[in-house]
Structure formats: C-alpha cells, structure tokens
Motif scaffolding. Structure first.
Motif, PDB file in Angstrom:
ATOM      1  N   VAL B 411       0.927   8.702   0.848  1.00  0.00           N
ATOM      2  CA  VAL B 411       2.178   8.913   1.562  1.00  0.00           C
ATOM      3  C   VAL B 411       1.950   8.787   3.053  1.00  0.00           C
ATOM      4  O   VAL B 411       2.739   8.175   3.781  1.00  0.00           O
ATOM      5  N   GLY B 414       1.914   5.459   4.235  1.00  0.00           N
ATOM      6  CA  GLY B 414       3.159   4.750   3.974  1.00  0.00           C
ATOM      7  C   GLY B 414       3.056   3.786   2.815  1.00  0.00           C
ATOM      8  O   GLY B 414       3.852   2.861   2.691  1.00  0.00           O
ATOM      9  N   GLU B 415       2.038   3.960   1.950  1.00  0.00           N
ATOM     10  CA  GLU B 415       1.871   3.058   0.811  1.00  0.00           C
ATOM     11  C   GLU B 415       2.649   3.615  -0.366  1.00  0.00           C
ATOM     12  O   GLU B 415       2.095   4.291  -1.236  1.00  0.00           O
ATOM     13  N   TRP B 416       3.912   3.333  -0.415  1.00  0.00           N
ATOM     14  CA  TRP B 416       4.736   3.972  -1.451  1.00  0.00           C
ATOM     15  C   TRP B 416       4.420   3.455  -2.840  1.00  0.00           C
ATOM     16  O   TRP B 416       4.540   4.172  -3.824  1.00  0.00           O
ATOM     17  N   VAL B 417       3.978   2.183  -2.898  1.00  0.00           N
ATOM     18  CA  VAL B 417       3.640   1.625  -4.214  1.00  0.00           C
ATOM     19  C   VAL B 417       2.493   2.409  -4.837  1.00  0.00           C
ATOM     20  O   VAL B 417       2.521   2.792  -6.013  1.00  0.00           O
ATOM     21  N   ALA B 419       1.574   5.432  -4.194  1.00  0.00           N
ATOM     22  CA  ALA B 419       2.027   6.774  -4.568  1.00  0.00           C
ATOM     23  C   ALA B 419       2.734   6.728  -5.917  1.00  0.00           C
ATOM     24  O   ALA B 419       2.486   7.563  -6.799  1.00  0.00           O
ATOM     25  N   ALA B 420       3.574   5.694  -6.084  1.00  0.00           N
ATOM     26  CA  ALA B 420       4.272   5.565  -7.360  1.00  0.00           C
ATOM     27  C   ALA B 420       3.279   5.333  -8.486  1.00  0.00           C
ATOM     28  O   ALA B 420       3.418   5.900  -9.581  1.00  0.00           O
TER      29      ALA B 420
END
Lengths: 122, 496, 143, 123, 87, 175
Positions: B411, B414-417, B419-420
């Motif tokens: 997070v 900013g690597e949201w992928v 995190a998902a």
C-alpha cells in the motif's frame, strides 16, 4: 566486418565458453537419456571453469607454481577457486551417476520417457 | 579459555558440523541407533551457538572472523550481522527440531540407512549455516553446493519416485549453481575481489557497466531456481512429495529460506539499494513474477489430493510472498519478508511434520483419506490447525503479522495490484486448507477409530512446539520488528 | 585366482604395477608443498591403484585389505585431521587453520608448511576413501 | 658446439618419434577393422613415446629429471601392451567381427544393406 | 619460441587424426583404442609442455596421466568383457 | 617352512626396490622425506611383497634380473623392425594386410615368463597376444601372415626361447 573479426580474436574465450555452455544446456534439456543429460551437465560446468581460467590469464604468464626465476605468473586465485569447483563438479557427477544406477535398477531403463511411462503405470 | 573460545564461535559452528558429520559413520559402527541422537546433539550445539551469535550481533554489531588469520580481501571472512544472525537462528531451530522429530519418522520410512542419512543430514545443516555466515561469495558457492549435494542425496532415499525427483532436482540445482558461479565470476572479473564487504565498496563506481548487470541477472536466475521462485519451481513439488517426511520438513523450512537470504544479501548488502533504484525494472519484474507465483502456487495447491504435494505447492505460493516483500523494498515490506521467513519456516515445517506423523501412524498420504482424524489424533491435528490458520493469516498468528506488513508495504508503494494479490491469495489459501479442515473435523470416520493413536512423543513434541511458536510469534512480532529495523534502517538509509 | 588360464598378462602385470602406483600416490601425497602434487591428486592415484587391484583380483580380495567399514573410517579420519588441526590452531592462540601458530617448528613459515602438508595428507586420505567407497557402491550389485 | 650436436640428436629422435606417432594415427584411421587398428595404436605409440622421451633424456643429460623420464618410458613400455591386450581380449570375447580378405566381399554387401556398418556390437 | 613447440603442434595434429576415429567409431572398441592412443599422446604433450615452459615438475603430471590412462583402459575393457567390473 | 625363510627375502627385495623408486622420484635428501619414504615403502612392501616378488629364490632372482637387462636391447631392436613394418603397411597405398589368429605352443611354464613373452609379442611386428592358455599355448592376432612367420617357424620360437632363458626355463638360444 573488421570489428567483428577483432571481437572474435580478442574475446574468443567468451565465445568458446558460451557455445560450450549452450551445448551443455542442450544436452541437459534436449536428450532423454539420463547419462547424456549428465554428460551435458558436465560440459555445462566445465565451460564455466574455462571461463574462470581464461579470466585469470595474464599476457605471457605461466602457471602459478613457484619457481626461482623471475617470471610473470597468471592470477592464482581463479585456479584455486576452480580446483574447489572441480571437486564439487566431480561429486555432483558421482551423485548423479549413483542416482542413475539406482534408477536403472528400479525401472530397468535410463531413458526418461520410458521411466515416466513406468511411473504413470503405477 | 571460555572467553577465548567465544571469539571463535563462527568457525566452531561450521567445524562442529564437519566433525559431527564425519564422525557419524564411526558412531554408527558402534550402534546404529546412536546416529540420530548424535545428529540431535550436533544440531543442538549449532543451535546454541547460533543463538549466542545472534545475541552478540544484536548487542555488539557486526561480528567478523578471519579464517586462517588472513585479512578479509585475501582470506575468507565469516561475518555475522543482524540479518545473518536472524536467519541463522531460524535455520538452526528447524534443524534441531527436525533432527529430534526424524528419529522415529526416518526409522519407519527408510529403515536401515541411518548412517548415510544422518551424515548427510548434518552436512546439509552445516552447509546451510555456512552459506548464512560466510562473508565471501565463493565460499558461499561452495557451501551452497555442499548442502545441495546433501539435499539431492537425502531426497533420493524416499520412495521409488523420489529417484526421478532427485535427478530432476539435481539437474536444476546444478544449472542454478552454475549460474551463480558464473555470476560470481562476472563480479570477480569486474572488481577483482570476492569479499562481500569489499564488493559492496567497489561496486558503486561500476554501476553503469553491462557486465555487472549480466552478473546480477545470472545470480538472480540461479538463486530463483534454488529458492523455487515461480517459473523455476519445477523441481520442488516432486522433491518434497516423494522424499521422506522429515527431509521434506527440513528442506521446506530451511533450504528455500537460505536461498531467499542469499538473494537478500546480494540485493541489499552487496549491490545496494541504489543500484535497484536506478534499474527499477528488476524490482518490478521480481514483483510480478512473485505475485504470479503466489496465485499459481495457491491454485495448484487447491487441485492436489496428495497431502505433501499440496503443502509443496503452498510453499511455492508462500515463497512468492517473501520475494514480493523484497521487491517492494520498503520498511514495512522488508520487515514483513524477514518475519515471513521465520513464520513460514515454523508453519511449513510444522505442517510437513503433521503430514509425516499421519503417514507414520496411519500410513495415509491423501487428503481425501484424512476423514475424522481430528478425533483420532487430536494433538497432531491441533498443531495442524494452528499452522494452517497461521498460513492463511488469521490474527494473532505470526502469519497474520507478516502478511499484514507486506500488505502495508504494498500500500505504501502504491502497488494496489500486489495488495489485491495478497488479499486474494489469502482467500485461496483458506480454500485449500478448508478442504483439509472439512475432512479432518467434520468428515465421518468410517472405521470408528478411537483417540489415542497419536504419533510417538518424540515426533509430537517438535510439532507442537513449532505450532505454539508460530502462535506466540504473532505476539512477539513487535520485538522482532524492532530488531529488524536496526538492519533495515542501515540498508535503506545507507542505500539512499 | 579362479580363472587360471585367462588374463595371465593382465594379472601378472597388475601384480607388478600396483605397488608402484600406490607408492607413487604416497609420494605425491607427501610432496604436496614442493611439486604439483597434493591431496586430491594423491587420493585419486591411491584409489586408482586399489581399483586396479580390485578389478584384476576381484572385489573380495580388495575388501580383505580395505573393508568397506575401514574405508568409511578413513574418510572420517581424513576430515578429522583437517578439522582438528584447525581447532588445534585455535587452542594455540591463532585463528582457525592459522598453521603458523602451531608449534611444529621454530619458524612460523616452517610450521605453516608442515601444517599444510598434514592437512594435505588428511585430504588425500579422504579423497581416496570417498573414491573407493563410490567404487564399491557402484560395483556391488543389488543392495 | 656440443650443445648444437645434442640439440640435433634430440630433434632427430623427436622427429623419429613423431613419425611413428603420425603413422600410428594414420593406421588407426586407415585400417579396416578394430583389430588391425589396435596393431597401429599399440605398437607405434609405444615406440613413438619411447623415442621422443629418449630424445628428451639426451637433451636433459643424466639427472633426476631424466630419471623421471625413464620412469615414464618404463611405465608406457609395460602398460601399453597390457592395455592393448585387455582391449583385444574384450573385443574378441564379446564377439567382435574380424576383417578378413575372404570376407571382404560379403562385408561390402552387408554394409550396403545396412548402413549401420559391420562392426557394430551391442556395446 | 622454443623448437619443442613444433612438436606440440605435431602432437595436436596426430591427436586430431585419432579423434576422427573416436568420433566416427563405428564400434565401441574403436573408440576405446582411440582414446587410449589419445591418452598416450597427451602424456607426450605434457612432457613437451614441461620443456616449453621449463617446468620439470610437470613430469609428475605426465606420469599421473599415464597411470590414469592405463587404469582407465583396463577398467573399461574389463567392464565390457565381463558385463561388470568384478565378478 | 621354506616359504617363511624366503618371505623375508621377498620383503627385503621389494622394500629396496620400492625405496629406490621413492628416492628417484622424490630427489630430496632431507631427513623428513627420507623417513617418510621408509615408512611408505615399507608399508607397501609389507602388504604386497608376496605378489610383488614371485621368484622366491634369491640367486634365481638376481640371475633373471641380469638376463632381463640383456634381453631388453634385443627386444628394442625387434620393436623398431616391427614398427617399420607396420609403418610400411600403413603408408602403402594398397594396405597389404590379411588379419588372422594363429596358435602356437611356447613350452614356457611360469606365468611370469608367459607374460613377458606375451608383452614382447604385442610389441613386435604385426602381432598382438590375445590369450594364453595355462599350458603355454599362445593365441596371437597378426596383421598378416609374413610378420608372424618367426613365431611359427619352429617350436619353441626364437623369442620364446630367449624369454625362457631369461627365466631359466629353457636353454640359451643358438642359431
């Protein structure tokens, strides 16, 4: 054109070790006979040893064993390292061969495809 | 005398293992059964030395030992800092507990081979400890090969299929070792030194040279094979499934972690973070590969019926987490990675021990046959429950803390992928463990077996201890993180 | 000596060669610091001598001289020599394998040389024993 | 002057030795079957090695180094025939076919029929 | 350049001539004979190299190679003859 | 009983030979290396002396060694002839060869003499010893008939007689 020849003449050790390495890799992957895989593995390892030995070379140097005369030695450190690595390679080969022997006793073949078929049969 | 000896602890760690390994045949000549006690004894010594070294490293700072009295750039140096010491403790803990566990388990699964088995076992442990403490890259290669050779041989003592598995492992392992050797060769060609500290000093001016990049690429590929990172994992499932349970427990808990450690050492200590900030592609690539591995391992694990094979694929998935943490390379993610090395060692070793215990007392290898085991083997299955919950990441276990930290790291970058991916794979993990829970606790036991068919105490005790540790580790996590921050701070501040 | 008629040439020559090969192996082993010899080569030559003996005179005869257990013991012994010399250097106040600190001779250089030779002997014994044990395991049929 | 003569004799010996080595190698390539190849290999090599090493001994004079050269000569002299003998025994005992003048025509026919060649054993 | 280097090249040529037989075969025994011959030439090559570089200690290596070459040929041929190294 | 008294002899001889070999190899006359040589060669001699010195009688052994030294030059001369012959056959465009196996008796008795003859035959023109029967019958592969004539011309042939004389089994060769 001249550049190419120049590169070949000055960097031929890299070319040789790369081609040997490719050859070994092909043997390891492309052959289905386990012994041939091991041979490919050895070629692969020894190509890297050649690379090490060639980077140790000094123009006009001789093997690093002490003599009384005033001479240039090649860099002895890679030789020492490769001595160790050769021992490692030999032990790997021994382990591999003993594995192949046991596989042969167990499955009656050293051909990868046949072994996999026998495994599937179980 | 004691004072003097304590200065030589780094080498005694290795020498005790060497002497121990090669005295095993002599011990075995007296009585075969003594071998396992001897192995436990040696690993106990190594465990205590490791604890002491870690303590010293935390208290005093970097410990350096010169082999043969030659100064580092010329001689071989053994160096211990916090990263080292921590992995040292993790690995030696697992070695000790598996040595205790393996006495009964190995006797049942591979009878009559104690001498070779324990010689190789001690050699493997010593090799791994050597990889961890050495400060010389070539020495690292030698120890890596020693332990790999022992690992090939140990995998091969399993059932019929293990021979083929071991052969494939050997081919892959040799390729990886050759790549590592070649990478080291390129580094040596450019810098003229093999000492890690020296390398990290000499590398920065050479950052722009392509040879350095080639060397790094070779090293990363080689180490990825050793650690079974996703596309190069093919040796792992077979090797773990068909080797004896104690050996798969040891390998899953330690060997891949050692590979990860070496990767971290190369990335953060030798090359330095700055190099990767210049070439950000490497980390991006590593991150994507790792997240692909996480998903792939979890999905493959769902599809398996063989208990040990399921755990093996789960390992591939979990190794992905650690690699993901490395690729994020911030405070949180690195702490999470380190904690996950510890946590995953405990959990996965514990789970493999459970699998071994089930094989030992029931001869069951498949998940579908585990029905009603919760009543038959309550303690073993209790340990399994804790380990699996920790693997899924249920608070307050250690698995939760480490995954949470890696998530925070993702997070923060900013690597949201990513995190998902972490969240989604937790669901997948829950899915494949739920299958087992369902069988174990809610399945009908057709034979109506009563409780009391537990595995012997020497197998049960290490399993339970590891499970409890992975539970308690969650509560102790803040303490660990404080220790890690000493190292991470050095890396991140020193790099940038 | 079962096949009396066959292989006379090989057998008689092997009788003659084996002692020389073994002695030459020992020579290489002990002259490690002054020639291109050393532990590894010597170990290989010694093992080769015994392998020749085993091939020509049969495995049983060889295992009379060198039983499998003795081979294992020698392998352990060789590594132990190496390890204990290193530990002995610690006891004498040096670092591990710091031969110069071992009081073998008056000068540090001299005792360092002696220490290296002793380690070489250990390595040679180990290599020989490991080679022989590999040979034994390969040759014996069936487990 | 003496040095030059010594060198000349040495080179003469070396040339003689390498002549035999070359003929031996040519024989290994040219001869039609394994057994006759062994003739070329066994004899020419032994003599070639001996001659060349004798050349080196003359160059060296008599000291410990030349003693070592003599040891190599003796070793090659004793072991060369034994190795050849071992190989030929192995070949004969495993039923390796022999080339004869009478069998030449038959051999040729066989060779045309199966491109594998006649000397393929199971090994 | 020492005069002995010429002989090094001659030996290399002979070795490559024999190498043809080793690669071509056609039978196993041809290959063994070829390898044995190459081994003999290697001994000589080491001796010549020791004179080119003026390092008498290389002679030990030549003797070592001779021993290993001999034992290798013997063991291989006995293995083929008996189907196993010892009976 | 007799064996024991000669056992000491064979041990001594093999020790002396091996120690000589050691010194020639080592070439270092320092106490350390000399004493190492004593230990090593004695150990080897002790293990192998019974098979190393097959002739148990001192006098016969020395006589054999002396005659063997005289035999070598003759053998060397024969070898050179042999090689010229093979070289001729190799380089001849038509390759005049006719491989065959010949059998002949040799009248030799001991294994040692048979081995010597076998090796000598292998080294000389166009002939390779294939096998030896215990009664001294030789099976020889020859590259053509002519170079092997000298083995078949009489029984025992010249070479066999010379070898037999070296080992005291046959009378001296007379033309």
């Amino acid at each position: 054109m001249l550049d190419v020849i120049d590169v070949i003449l000055t960097k031929y050790n890299y070319i040789i070790y790369m081609s040997l390495m490719t050859l070994g890799l092909y043997g390891m992957i492309g052959k289905s006979n386990l012994i041939k895989k091991l041979i490919g593995m050895s070629v692969f390892q020894y190509s890297i040893f050649l690379f090490y030995i060639s980077i140790a070379d000094v123009e006009g140097g001789i093997a690093p064993i002490l003599v009384e005369r005033e001479v240039t030695y090649t860099n002895p450190l890679p030789h020492v390292l490769i001595l160790t690595a050769i021992v490692v390679a030999v032990s790997t080969l021994a382990v591999g061969l003993s594995l192949v022997i046991r596989i042969y006793r167990e499955f009656g073949s050293v051909d990868e495809n046949k072994i996999l078929m026998r495994l599937k049969d179980d | 005398m004691i004072e003097e000896l304590s200065n030589h602890l780094p080498i005694l760690l290795i020498v005790s293992g060497l002497i121990g390994a090669f005295l095993t045949p002599l011990i075995g000549l007296i009585r075969r059964e003594l071998c396992s006690f001897w192995a436990s004894f040696i690993t106990l010594i190594q465990f205590s030395i490791s604890i002491f070294l870690f303590y010293q490293a935390v208290q005093v700072g970097r410990i350096s030992y010169w082999l043969g009295g030659w100064e580092p750039p010329w001689g071989i140096e053994y160096a211990i800092d916090i990263l080292n010491g921590f992995v040292l403790v993790v690995v030696s803990t697992i070695c000790l507990s598996v040595a205790i566990y393996g006495r009964k388990s190995l006797l049942k699964e591979v009878p009559g081979k104690e001498i070779q088995l324990y010689t190789l076992y001690i050699l493997l442990c010593t090799g791994m400890l050597g990889i961890i403490i050495t400060g010389d890259v070539f020495n690292l290669y030698v120890f890596l090969e020693i332990s790999s050779l022992a690992a090939y041989a140990l995998v091969a003592v399993g059932d019929r299929n293990s021979l083929v598995a071991s052969f494939n492992y050997m081919i892959m392992g040799t390729v990886s070792a050759c790549f590592i050797l070649l990478g080291i060769g390129y580094l040596y060609l450019m810098t003229g030194t093999l000492n890690m500290a020296d390398l990290s000093r000499l590398l920065p001016p050479l950052y722009d040279r392509p040879a350095i990049l080639i060397g790094l690429a070779l090293l990363i590929v080689g180490l990825s094979i050793k650690t079974a990172l996703f596309p190069l994992h093919t040796w792992l499932p077979d090797a773990y499934t068909h080797s004896p349970s104690a050996i798969s427990a040891l390998l899953s808990g330690t060997f891949t972690k050692v590979g990860i450690y070496v990767l971290m050492r190369f990335i953060f200590s030798i090359f330095g973070l700055e190099y990767f900030l210049r070439n950000t592609d490497i980390f991006t690539f590593l991150g994507w590969v790792a997240s692909a591995g996480i998903i792939f391992g979890a999905i493959m694990a769902i599809a398996q019926d063989d208990f040990k094979r399921m755990l093996a694929y789960s390992s591939i998935s979990q190794i992905g987490y650690i690699a993901l943490g490395i690729s994020l390379a911030n405070n949180f993610a690195l702490a999470g990675s380190l904690l996950h090395i510890f946590g995953h060692s405990l959990m996965k070793t514990g789970l493999f021990m459970v699998a071994g215990a089930v094989i030992y007392s029931k001869g069951i290898k498949r998940v579908s046959q585990l029905e009603g085991m919760g009543n038959v083997m309550p303690f073993t299955m209790g340990a399994f429950l804790i380990g699996a919950l920790s693997m899924i990441g249920i608070p307050p276990t250690i698995g939760f803390v480490s995954k949470y930290l890696i998530l925070l790291g993702a997070v923060e970058n900013g690597e949201w992928v990513f995190a998902a991916v972490i969240l989604f794979s937790s669901l997948l993990t829950a899915a494949y463990f739920w299958r087992v829970f369902e069988k174990v606790y809610f399945g009908e036991n057709k034979k109506e077996e009563k409780a009391g068919k537990e595995a012997p105490l020497s197998m049960l005790l290490p399993t339970i201890i590891l499970a409890i540790l992975s539970l308690v580790g969650g509560f102790l996590a803040p303490m660990f993180i404080r220790v890690f921050e000493l190292w991470i701070g050095g890396v991140i501040l020193g790099g940038v | 000596m079962r096949e009396t008629g066959r292989g006379i040439i090989l057998r008689t020559n092997a009788k003659f060669m084996v002692p020389f090969i073994l002695l030459w192996g020992l020579y290489v082993l002990t002259h490690g610091t002054s020639g291109p010899g050393g532990g590894f080569q010597a170990g290989v030559v010694l093992a080769a001598g015994f392998i020749l003996y085993a091939v020509v005179f049969g495995l049983e005869d060889t295992q009379k001289i060198f039983p499998f257990k003795v081979v294992l013991v020698i392998a352990s012994l060789g590594v132990s020599i190496y390890a204990w010399i290193g530990v002995f250097a610690i006891v004498c106040g040096g670092n591990f394998l710091e031969y110069g600190k071992i009081p073998l001779a008056h000068e540090a250089a001299e005792s360092s040389k002696l220490g290296i030779e002793m380690v070489e002997i250990g390595i040679g014994l180990t290599v020989m024993a490991i080679m022989l044990s590999i040979f034994y395991t390969f040759v014996q049929r069936g487990d | 002057m003496i040095e030059a003569i010594k060198l000349a004799i040495t080179v003469a010996f070396l040339l003689a030795g390498s002549f035999f080595l070359v003929t031996g190698s040519l024989g290994i390539v040219r001869f039609p079957d394994t057994y006759s190849r062994m003739h070329a290999a066994g004899k020419c090599d032994t003599l070639g090695v001996s001659l060349m090493l004798i050349g080196f001994i003359i160059y060296q004079g008599l000291d410990l180094v030349s003693v070592k050269l003599i040891l190599i000569i003796l070793f090659v002299f004793f072991t060369g025939p034994v190795a050849v003998n071992a190989i030929i025994r192995a070949a004969i005992n495993s039923g390796h076919k022999m080339w004869t003048v009478e069998g030449w025509k038959e051999w040729k026919k066989e060779r045309i029929e199966s491109s594998e060649g006649l000397n393929d054993t199971s090994g | 350049m020492s005069i002995f280097e010429i002989f090094l090249y001659i030996l290399l040529i002979t070795t490559s001539i024999v190498l043809y037989r080793v690669i071509k075969g056609p039978s196993l025994f041809d290959r063994i004979v070829g390898i044995n011959a190459i081994g003999t030439k290697t001994i000589l090559m080491i001796v010549v190299i020791s004179y080119v570089f003026e390092r008498p200690s290389f002679l030990d290596i030549a003797l070592l190679y001779a021993i290993l070459n001999f034992i290798g040929s013997i063991v291989i041929s006995i293995y083929i003859e008996r189907g196993g190294v010892t009976e | 009983m007799e064996k024991r008294s000669f056992g000491g002899f064979s041990l001594l001889i093999s020790f002396v030979v091996l120690y000589l070999f050691w010194i020639l190899n080592s070439g270092r006359l320092e106490l350390l290396y000399l004493s190492m040589g004593v230990i090593c060669s004695f150990a080897i001699a002790y293990i192998f002396h019974e098979i190393f010195v097959p002739i148990k009688e001192p006098k016969a052994a020395f006589r054999t060694a002396f005659r063997f030294l005289l035999y070598i030059p003759w053998l060397f001369y024969q070898i050179i002839l042999a090689n010229l012959d093979v070289a001729k056959r190799v380089l001849h465009p038509a390759m005049p060869i006719d491989p065959q196996i010949i059998v002949f008796p040799s009248k030799l008795k001991s294994e040692l003499s048979m081995t010597t003859l076998g090796n000598s035959i292998t080294l000389t023109p166009g002939t390779i010893t294939v096998d030896i029967d215990p009664d001294g019958t030789f099976y020889v592969h020859c590259i053509a008939r002519e170079p092997a004539e000298f083995l078949l011309s009489e029984v025992p042939c010249e070479m066999a007689t010379r070898v037999g004389y070296v080992f005291g089994e046959l009378p001296r060769w007379k033309k």
